[in-house]
Motif scaffolding. Structure first.
Motif, mmCIF file in Angstrom:
data_model
loop_
_atom_site.group_PDB
_atom_site.id
_atom_site.type_symbol
_atom_site.label_atom_id
_atom_site.label_comp_id
_atom_site.label_asym_id
_atom_site.label_seq_id
_atom_site.Cartn_x
_atom_site.Cartn_y
_atom_site.Cartn_z
ATOM 1 N N UNK A 167 13.789 12.164 11.065
ATOM 2 C CA UNK A 167 14.481 11.985 9.777
ATOM 3 C C UNK A 167 13.480 11.102 8.870
ATOM 4 N N UNK A 168 13.309 9.936 9.423
ATOM 5 C CA UNK A 168 12.386 9.214 8.839
ATOM 6 C C UNK A 168 11.086 9.493 8.100
ATOM 7 N N UNK A 169 10.342 10.653 9.168
ATOM 8 C CA UNK A 169 9.200 11.458 8.458
ATOM 9 C C UNK A 169 9.617 12.303 7.263
ATOM 10 N N UNK A 170 10.575 12.857 7.225
ATOM 11 C CA UNK A 170 11.039 13.469 6.087
ATOM 12 C C UNK A 170 11.350 12.786 4.847
ATOM 13 N N UNK A 171 11.947 11.415 4.993
ATOM 14 C CA UNK A 171 12.152 10.434 3.878
ATOM 15 C C UNK A 171 10.698 10.214 3.373
ATOM 16 N N UNK A 172 9.917 9.822 4.406
ATOM 17 C CA UNK A 172 8.498 9.284 3.800
ATOM 18 C C UNK A 172 7.693 10.317 3.187
ATOM 19 N N UNK A 173 7.851 11.743 3.750
ATOM 20 C CA UNK A 173 7.347 12.924 2.993
ATOM 21 C C UNK A 173 7.740 13.093 1.596
ATOM 22 N N UNK A 174 9.289 12.781 1.322
ATOM 23 C CA UNK A 174 9.846 13.065 0.076
ATOM 24 C C UNK A 174 9.292 12.017 -0.680
ATOM 25 N N UNK A 175 9.293 10.471 -0.134
ATOM 26 C CA UNK A 175 8.835 9.445 -1.138
ATOM 27 C C UNK A 175 7.304 9.547 -1.421
ATOM 28 N N UNK A 176 6.503 10.257 -0.665
ATOM 29 C CA UNK A 176 5.131 10.378 -0.826
ATOM 30 C C UNK A 176 4.726 11.495 -1.995
ATOM 31 N N UNK A 236 0.799 -1.129 0.006
ATOM 32 C CA UNK A 236 -0.087 -0.131 -0.075
ATOM 33 C C UNK A 236 0.791 1.245 -0.003
ATOM 34 N N UNK A 237 0.345 2.424 -0.429
ATOM 35 C CA UNK A 237 1.245 3.588 -0.048
ATOM 36 C C UNK A 237 1.615 3.938 1.096
ATOM 37 N N UNK A 238 2.792 4.529 1.348
ATOM 38 C CA UNK A 238 3.139 5.071 2.581
ATOM 39 C C UNK A 238 2.402 6.051 2.978
ATOM 40 N N UNK A 239 2.496 6.026 4.421
ATOM 41 C CA UNK A 239 1.904 6.938 5.359
ATOM 42 C C UNK A 239 2.775 7.857 6.149
ATOM 43 N N UNK A 240 2.590 9.079 6.523
ATOM 44 C CA UNK A 240 3.525 9.650 7.650
ATOM 45 C C UNK A 240 3.674 8.779 9.068
ATOM 46 N N UNK A 241 2.296 8.282 9.347
ATOM 47 C CA UNK A 241 2.159 7.439 10.655
ATOM 48 C C UNK A 241 3.239 6.108 10.653
ATOM 49 N N UNK A 242 3.656 5.897 9.234
ATOM 50 C CA UNK A 242 4.547 4.641 9.350
ATOM 51 C C UNK A 242 5.963 4.776 9.586
ATOM 52 N N UNK A 243 6.354 6.132 10.189
ATOM 53 C CA UNK A 243 7.681 6.390 10.458
ATOM 54 C C UNK A 243 8.503 5.724 11.190
#
Length: 182
Positions: A48-57, A13-20
């Motif tokens: 940092x993981x939240x930022x990576x996920x935001x970038x990926x999303x 499924x698509x990534x979500x910020x709460x997956x950090x």
């Protein structure tokens, strides 16, 4: 946005910020990050993981279909155990690469093969003629998974990511030859 893919044991499924936090357990592990192409240092912390996920999303929303990034969850407990991609390979983006990363505790259960087959079948059904996987020459575990998916070795190159990589390819006819068990 990436399509949701469901297999016998997994949901991609698509990534979500709460997956950090769960994603940090994967991408913060040097045993995982050392094999990534392009090279990526282990993610340091949840911020940092939240930022990576935001970038990926954000990137996922701009990619040409069927490219995308997925979180991999086990269906039986909804635990996030990995990530997967179908992305254009540099430098020109004409080749599509699939890849996956799993929590070390999830290694050895066939999840990477299952996720890889799901992405491959879906991408080829969506109209791609072929997809590639690249692996560092010493990543024996990654190469074994690629071969279990049915991908064919086509050579070694430094064309992608400015590093020496083994290149594997899968075409729709390769999947058809594997039979209906997919």
């Amino acid at each position: 946005m990436s399509a949701e893919l469901v297999t016998e044991r997994l949901t991609l499924r698509p990534w979500r910020i709460e997956d950090a936090e769960a994603a940090l357990a994967i991408y913060g592990d040097s045993g995982v990050s050392r094999w990534l192409s392009p090279a990526m240092d282990p993610v340091a912390d949840v911020s940092a993981m939240r930022l990576v996920l935001q970038q990926w999303m954000g990137e996922d929303n701009r990619l040409m279909w069927p490219a995308g990034r997925w979180a991999i969850e086990r269906r039986d407990d909804q635990r996030l155990i990995g990530g997967a991609v179908l992305l254009p390979l540099p430098p020109r983006g004409e080749d599509m690469e699939m890849g996956w990363q799993l929590l070390p505790s999830a290694w050895g259960h066939g999840y990477a093969t299952e996720a890889g087959l799901a992405i491959a079948k879906w991408a080829l059904d969506e109209g791609l003629d072929e997809i590639f996987a690249v692996v560092r020459p010493t990543n024996n575990r990654g190469e074994a998974t690629i071969r279990r998916i049915g991908m064919e070795w086509v050579g070694e190159t430094d064309k992608y990511y400015n590093m020496r990589l083994q290149v594997f390819r899968l075409r729709a006819s390769d999947l058809a030859a594997q039979g209906p068990h997919l």
